[in-house]
Design an enzyme around this catalytic site. Structure first.
Site, PDB file in Angstrom:
ATOM      1  N   GLU A 248       6.557   1.213  -8.414  1.00 24.45           N
ATOM      2  CA  GLU A 248       5.491   1.589  -9.341  1.00 24.45           C
ATOM      3  C   GLU A 248       5.568   0.717 -10.591  1.00 24.45           C
ATOM      4  OE1 GLU A 248       3.019   3.744  -9.299  1.00 24.45           O
ATOM      5  OE2 GLU A 248       3.432   5.079  -7.591  1.00 24.45           O
TER       6      GLU A 248
ATOM      7  N   HIS B  69      -0.852  -1.444  -2.492  1.00 31.46           N
ATOM      8  CA  HIS B  69      -1.221  -0.114  -2.014  1.00 31.46           C
ATOM      9  C   HIS B  69      -2.634  -0.147  -1.423  1.00 31.46           C
ATOM     10  CE1 HIS B  69      -1.097   4.502  -2.993  1.00 31.46           C
ATOM     11  NE2 HIS B  69      -0.898   4.249  -1.719  1.00 31.46           N
TER      12      HIS B  69
ATOM     13  N   ASP C  16      -4.900   0.163  -6.272  1.00 34.34           N
ATOM     14  CA  ASP C  16      -3.791  -0.482  -6.971  1.00 34.34           C
ATOM     15  C   ASP C  16      -3.022  -1.495  -6.108  1.00 34.34           C
ATOM     16  OD1 ASP C  16      -3.165   2.034  -5.651  1.00 34.34           O
ATOM     17  OD2 ASP C  16      -1.168   1.928  -6.494  1.00 34.34           O
TER      18      ASP C  16
END
Length: 227
Positions: free
Chosen positions: A70, A108, A118
């Site tokens: 992330e 993603h 994303d």
């Protein structure tokens, strides 16, 4: 494989709180802050719940076959230099540790076109590719500079040739790893977000040329149909 995300939250601390909240039922292996700080949240050998529904190379359970990273970014801003530098260091270590090929570092949005956006068109995939940490189509494959947003856009495919060329485009993307069960429009959007973020309008010959180059040089090892 490695799946890259953006947090779409106000700060890394807010994302960290959510990622550590059992009720959120979401997790990742690493979180990188925009200031370059890196949190190791889940052991790389363990499953993290970051990918969700989607597939890559015919493999639907992406969570069981990927490391999720992330990136602290709200989704509509450039990715900071400290974050990108930290990501490059981390990716180099992860790819070496697990023998992951650069073309198996994906967005993603690659595995879930239409459902996820994303890390989005502001993420610098070409920078990662130059460093051997991702893949990028050859600049001459489409008769335009693949890394040159200022290049004039090639003409759209005429109506008579659109259907067979779009079919070939889909086939190339599936050979590269994209899911086959997704409509062409979200596939095109996901592909452009990563490889032609400056492109607009309808399907173009350059989309097909770049997709075919990727499929030829980086064919995915598809999972069995029963997987």
């Amino acid at each position: 494989m490695v799946v890259l995300h953006y947090t779409a939250m106000a700060s890394a601390e807010a994302a960290l709180e959510r990622l550590c909240d059992p009720e959120a039922e979401v997790s990742c292996h690493y979180l990188i802050g925009r200031d370059g700080r890196c949190w190791h949240l889940v052991d790389e050998a363990e499953r993290a719940w970051h990918a969700g529904a989607g597939s890559w190379g015919g493999r639907g359970d992406v969570n069981s076959h990927s490391i999720g990273i992330e990136l602290d970014n709200p989704g509509d801003a450039p990715f900071s230099e400290p974050l990108m530098a930290a990501l490059e260091r981390l990716l180099a270590e992860v790819l070496q540790q697990w023998g992951i090929a650069p073309h198996r570092v994906i967005a993603h949005s690659d595995m879930a076109p239409g459902r996820k956006l994303d890390p989005g068109p502001r993420f610098d995939w070409r920078r990662l590719a130059i460093g051997g940490l991702a893949c990028w189509p050859k600049a001459g494959a489409a008769g335009e500079g693949a890394g040159a947003p200022e290049a004039a856009a090639p003409p759209a495919v005429d109506a008579g040739a659109a259907a067979p060329q779009e079919a070939a485009f889909r086939a190339a993307l599936v050979a590269f790893g994209y899911p086959d069960e997704v409509e062409t429009a979200p596939l095109l959007a996901a592909f452009r977000s990563r490889f032609r973020p400056w492109a607009t309008g309808s399907f173009q010959a350059a989309d097909l040329a770049l997709a075919m180059d990727l499929a030829r040089r980086f064919p995915i090892d598809h999972a069995p149909a029963t997987a």
